[in-house]
Structures are given as structure tokens and as C-alpha cells.
Scaffold this motif. Structure first.
Motif, PDB file in Angstrom:
ATOM      1  N   ILE A  53       0.760  -1.165   0.084  1.00 51.69           N
ATOM      2  CA  ILE A  53      -0.053  -0.057   0.021  1.00 51.69           C
ATOM      3  C   ILE A  53       0.883   1.258   0.015  1.00 51.69           C
ATOM      4  CG2 ILE A  53      -1.567   1.364   1.206  1.00 51.69           C
ATOM      5  CD1 ILE A  53      -2.785  -1.566   2.157  1.00 51.69           C
ATOM      6  N   GLU A  54       2.018   1.298   0.822  1.00 53.79           N
ATOM      7  CA  GLU A  54       2.896   2.506   0.883  1.00 53.79           C
ATOM      8  C   GLU A  54       3.539   2.457  -0.281  1.00 53.79           C
ATOM      9  OE1 GLU A  54       6.187   4.173   4.153  1.00 53.79           O
ATOM     10  OE2 GLU A  54       5.025   2.186   4.653  1.00 53.79           O
ATOM     11  N   PHE A  55       3.969   1.507  -0.963  1.00 51.71           N
ATOM     12  CA  PHE A  55       4.744   1.404  -2.345  1.00 51.71           C
ATOM     13  C   PHE A  55       4.007   2.348  -3.325  1.00 51.71           C
ATOM     14  CE2 PHE A  55       5.701  -0.288  -6.433  1.00 51.71           C
ATOM     15  CZ  PHE A  55       6.945  -0.051  -6.429  1.00 51.71           C
ATOM     16  N   PHE A  56       2.792   1.766  -3.443  1.00 55.31           N
ATOM     17  CA  PHE A  56       1.770   2.456  -4.643  1.00 55.31           C
ATOM     18  C   PHE A  56       1.560   3.857  -4.036  1.00 55.31           C
ATOM     19  CE2 PHE A  56       1.330  -1.977  -6.075  1.00 55.31           C
ATOM     20  CZ  PHE A  56       1.713  -1.527  -7.245  1.00 55.31           C
ATOM     21  N   ALA A  57       1.085   4.002  -2.957  1.00 61.05           N
ATOM     22  CA  ALA A  57       0.868   5.489  -2.488  1.00 61.05           C
ATOM     23  C   ALA A  57       1.964   6.578  -2.860  1.00 61.05           C
ATOM     24  CB  ALA A  57       0.566   5.444  -0.867  1.00 61.05           C
ATOM     25  N   ASN A  58       3.337   6.082  -2.353  1.00 63.10           N
ATOM     26  CA  ASN A  58       4.312   6.838  -2.614  1.00 63.10           C
ATOM     27  C   ASN A  58       5.090   6.755  -3.791  1.00 63.10           C
ATOM     28  OD1 ASN A  58       3.878   7.705  -0.106  1.00 63.10           O
ATOM     29  ND2 ASN A  58       5.203   6.253   0.807  1.00 63.10           N
ATOM     30  N   GLY A  59       4.786   5.883  -4.763  1.00 62.37           N
ATOM     31  CA  GLY A  59       5.210   5.440  -5.943  1.00 62.37           C
ATOM     32  C   GLY A  59       5.336   6.520  -6.988  1.00 62.37           C
ATOM     33  N   SER A  60       6.454   6.819  -7.937  1.00 65.98           N
ATOM     34  CA  SER A  60       6.411   7.431  -9.180  1.00 65.98           C
ATOM     35  C   SER A  60       7.592   7.214 -10.021  1.00 65.98           C
ATOM     36  CB  SER A  60       6.634   9.154  -8.692  1.00 65.98           C
ATOM     37  OG  SER A  60       7.878   9.103  -7.955  1.00 65.98           O
ATOM     38  N   VAL A  61       7.755   7.537 -11.125  1.00 63.99           N
ATOM     39  CA  VAL A  61       8.862   7.271 -11.992  1.00 63.99           C
ATOM     40  C   VAL A  61       9.634   8.500 -12.188  1.00 63.99           C
ATOM     41  CG1 VAL A  61       9.666   6.786 -14.617  1.00 63.99           C
ATOM     42  CG2 VAL A  61       7.224   5.653 -13.597  1.00 63.99           C
ATOM     43  N   ARG A  62      11.066   8.224 -12.035  1.00 65.94           N
ATOM     44  CA  ARG A  62      11.846   9.243 -11.904  1.00 65.94           C
ATOM     45  C   ARG A  62      13.118   8.659 -12.749  1.00 65.94           C
ATOM     46  NH1 ARG A  62      13.674  10.204  -6.524  1.00 65.94           N
ATOM     47  NH2 ARG A  62      11.301  10.703  -6.103  1.00 65.94           N
ATOM     48  N   ASP A  63      13.703   9.641 -13.600  1.00 63.95           N
ATOM     49  CA  ASP A  63      14.869   9.086 -14.497  1.00 63.95           C
ATOM     50  C   ASP A  63      14.649   7.714 -14.956  1.00 63.95           C
ATOM     51  OD1 ASP A  63      15.999  11.557 -14.130  1.00 63.95           O
ATOM     52  OD2 ASP A  63      16.736  10.791 -12.233  1.00 63.95           O
ATOM     53  N   GLY A  64      13.492   7.312 -15.456  1.00 65.76           N
ATOM     54  CA  GLY A  64      13.270   5.925 -15.920  1.00 65.76           C
ATOM     55  C   GLY A  64      13.295   4.757 -14.821  1.00 65.76           C
ATOM     56  N   MET A  65      13.278   5.141 -13.725  1.00 62.61           N
ATOM     57  CA  MET A  65      13.322   4.239 -12.707  1.00 62.61           C
ATOM     58  C   MET A  65      11.862   4.259 -11.797  1.00 62.61           C
ATOM     59  SD  MET A  65      17.009   3.671 -10.863  1.00 62.61           S
ATOM     60  CE  MET A  65      17.003   4.988  -9.902  1.00 62.61           C
ATOM     61  N   VAL A  66      11.324   3.216 -11.353  1.00 61.63           N
ATOM     62  CA  VAL A  66      10.299   3.294 -10.357  1.00 61.63           C
ATOM     63  C   VAL A  66      10.884   3.619  -8.840  1.00 61.63           C
ATOM     64  CG1 VAL A  66       8.305   1.930  -9.419  1.00 61.63           C
ATOM     65  CG2 VAL A  66       8.879   1.580 -11.627  1.00 61.63           C
ATOM     66  N   VAL A  67      10.414   4.702  -8.320  1.00 59.91           N
ATOM     67  CA  VAL A  67      10.884   5.054  -6.984  1.00 59.91           C
ATOM     68  C   VAL A  67       9.609   5.153  -5.927  1.00 59.91           C
ATOM     69  CG1 VAL A  67      12.853   6.173  -8.044  1.00 59.91           C
ATOM     70  CG2 VAL A  67      10.700   7.711  -7.502  1.00 59.91           C
ATOM     71  N   SER A  68       9.990   4.747  -4.797  1.00 62.19           N
ATOM     72  CA  SER A  68       8.862   5.141  -3.832  1.00 62.19           C
ATOM     73  C   SER A  68       9.611   5.202  -2.508  1.00 62.19           C
ATOM     74  CB  SER A  68       8.013   3.809  -3.675  1.00 62.19           C
ATOM     75  OG  SER A  68       6.935   4.069  -3.020  1.00 62.19           O
ATOM     76  N   THR A  69       8.972   5.226  -1.327  1.00 59.83           N
ATOM     77  CA  THR A  69       9.485   5.011   0.117  1.00 59.83           C
ATOM     78  C   THR A  69       8.542   4.095   0.680  1.00 59.83           C
ATOM     79  OG1 THR A  69       8.257   6.988   0.631  1.00 59.83           O
ATOM     80  CG2 THR A  69      10.510   7.451   0.085  1.00 59.83           C
ATOM     81  N   ILE A  70       9.073   3.170   1.512  1.00 61.59           N
ATOM     82  CA  ILE A  70       8.359   2.380   2.506  1.00 61.59           C
ATOM     83  C   ILE A  70       8.973   2.466   3.843  1.00 61.59           C
ATOM     84  CG2 ILE A  70       7.551  -0.128   2.669  1.00 61.59           C
ATOM     85  CD1 ILE A  70       8.065  -0.504  -0.446  1.00 61.59           C
ATOM     86  N   GLY A  71       8.126   2.721   4.835  1.00 56.44           N
ATOM     87  CA  GLY A  71       8.483   2.934   6.254  1.00 56.44           C
ATOM     88  C   GLY A  71       9.609   4.002   6.130  1.00 56.44           C
ATOM     89  N   PRO A 185       1.047   8.905 -11.243  1.00 55.48           N
ATOM     90  CA  PRO A 185      -0.114   9.510 -10.919  1.00 55.48           C
ATOM     91  C   PRO A 185      -1.184   9.763 -11.890  1.00 55.48           C
ATOM     92  CG  PRO A 185       1.838  10.479  -9.972  1.00 55.48           C
ATOM     93  CD  PRO A 185       2.320   9.547 -11.133  1.00 55.48           C
ATOM     94  N   ASP A 186      -2.399   9.187 -11.443  1.00 54.51           N
ATOM     95  CA  ASP A 186      -3.693   9.481 -12.670  1.00 54.51           C
ATOM     96  C   ASP A 186      -3.616   8.688 -13.527  1.00 54.51           C
ATOM     97  OD1 ASP A 186      -4.489  11.750 -10.844  1.00 54.51           O
ATOM     98  OD2 ASP A 186      -3.011  13.049 -11.923  1.00 54.51           O
ATOM     99  N   SER A 187      -2.734   7.411 -13.501  1.00 58.90           N
ATOM    100  CA  SER A 187      -2.733   6.734 -14.541  1.00 58.90           C
ATOM    101  C   SER A 187      -3.997   5.768 -14.350  1.00 58.90           C
ATOM    102  CB  SER A 187      -1.551   5.389 -14.526  1.00 58.90           C
ATOM    103  OG  SER A 187      -1.582   4.742 -15.234  1.00 58.90           O
ATOM    104  N   ARG A 188      -4.548   5.244 -15.615  1.00 53.82           N
ATOM    105  CA  ARG A 188      -5.531   4.262 -15.464  1.00 53.82           C
ATOM    106  C   ARG A 188      -5.253   2.903 -15.318  1.00 53.82           C
ATOM    107  NH1 ARG A 188     -10.010   4.968 -19.603  1.00 53.82           N
ATOM    108  NH2 ARG A 188     -11.253   4.291 -18.206  1.00 53.82           N
ATOM    109  N   GLN A 189      -3.986   2.659 -15.369  1.00 51.65           N
ATOM    110  CA  GLN A 189      -3.273   1.458 -15.157  1.00 51.65           C
ATOM    111  C   GLN A 189      -3.810   0.797 -13.750  1.00 51.65           C
ATOM    112  OE1 GLN A 189      -1.539  -1.085 -17.118  1.00 51.65           O
ATOM    113  NE2 GLN A 189      -1.943  -2.430 -15.363  1.00 51.65           N
TER     114      GLN A 189
END
Length: 200
Positions: A53-71, A185-189
């Protein structure tokens, strides 16, 4: 959200499917292994709901990488790490429209549940059972689509053809692209790959 993430995560126990009595279904799963998807689809089923849940809530794409924060800890997933973790092929088609036309024509006959060729966009009931299953696997497990699965889309038909007739596909590129869409963000995927994200 966590229950939907888990319900959209499909794990295949390849050892058990190879013991099925249906030769057509076994052959279809053997084709999946040949394509290099076994580690991705058959990886250990591990879930960490709160982390997902945290991965997807904080996730984004930066410089071609999937980035997020967990804990509070930064997580970065590059396309190469994603591919290496699951042994995904890195060579082959990245554009499904490049599947050879002669193989598409062969697929229209080969997949058909009757003597009549099917269209490259058809109803699932028009194709043989093992290819109905393959269509569902592609829609639900690889491309994490939500909604009705009564129809086989052209893209799914192209992939079914590539898998069945051993056309090389750059699964690294295709599947990492889906993961990037999931955190955009806002993706329909639809969100998915819960098992794979927990492995990463």
C-alpha cells in the motif's frame, strides 16, 4: 486497496500445472516457460500488505526508474534490476505490431475452437480452452487489467501468437513499462505485481 492488490496477483505453480491431464493446457504453460516468464509468474508468493500500500501511495517514475518510499526508506527499481530479478528476456519485440503477419494468420486458425478462423479481436468463447486461459493470464497477471475478460483484444491476440509460435519478446521492456504505469499518478493502469514487488 490491499485486498484488490492481492486479488490481482496471480502466482503459477508450474510444477503442478505440468501434472495436468490436458495436453493442450500443459503445452500452453510450456510455451510460457520457453518465453522466459517462469520466474516472473512463478516466483515465491510473498505478501507484505502494508508495504505494498505504501509502495503504490508513494510511488512515481523518476529518471526511468520506479521510485517509492516504504517506512521512510527509499526504494528504487531500475529496469535492469527488475529484469535480472526475474530472468526476463531483454531481446526481442517491443512493438507488438511487429509480430509477423503469417504467424497471426496461423494463430487465427490454431486458436479457433471451431473450423472457422477467428478474428484477431474475438470473443474468448471462440477460442480453445487453453488459449482462453492464456488470454486471462496475459490480461490479469502480466498487464493487470480490470474489468470484463469476455473478449480477446488485438494486443492480447498478438502476444498469444508471439508466445505460441516462439517469437522473441522483450519482456523486460514490456513488463517494466506496465510497472511504471502502475506508479504514475492519475494513470488508469490497475495496480498489481504484488508478489513480484514483494520479491524485489
Amino acid at each position: 486497496m490491499s485486498s484488490s492488490l492481492i486479488s490481482r496477483s496471480h502466482h503459477i505453480d508450474f510444477d503442478s500445472v505440468f501434472r495436468f491431464d490436458d495436453a493442450g493446457i500443459v503445452q500452453m504453460f510450456e510455451s510460457l516457460v520457453t518465453t522466459g516468464l517462469m520466474e516472473f509468474m512463478g516466483c515465491p508468493a510473498i505478501f507484505h500488505e502494508s508495504a505494498l500500500i505504501e509502495f503504490f501511495a508513494n510511488g512515481s517514475v523518476r529518471d526511468g526508474m520506479v521510485v517509492s518510499t516504504i517506512g521512510g526508506i527509499a526504494v528504487e527499481i531500475s529496469e535492469s534490476v527488475f529484469a535480472e530479478t526475474f530472468g526476463l528476456p531483454t531481446e526481442g519485440l517491443t512493438d507488438l505490431s511487429e509480430v509477423p503477419r503469417n504467424l497471426l494468420s496461423d494463430g487465427q486458425s490454431f486458436f479457433s475452437a471451431s473450423e472457422k478462423e477467428v478474428s484477431t479481436s474475438c470473443l474468448k468463447k471462440e477460442i480453445k480452452m487453453q488459449y482462453r486461459l492464456l488470454s486471462d493470464i496475459l490480461a490479469k497477471s502480466l498487464f493487470v487489467k480490470a474489468g470484463s475478460f469476455d473478449a480477446v483484444t488485438r494486443d492480447r491476440f498478438l502476444l498469444m501468437t508471439a508466445i505460441t509460435f516462439d517469437v522473441k519478446v522483450n519482456w523486460r521492456n514490456l513488463l517494466f513499462g506496465v510497472l511504471k504505469e502502475m506508479v504514475t499518478p492519475d494513470s488508469r493502469q490497475a495496480k498489481g505485481y504484488a508478489i513480484q514487488i514483494c520479491v524485489l
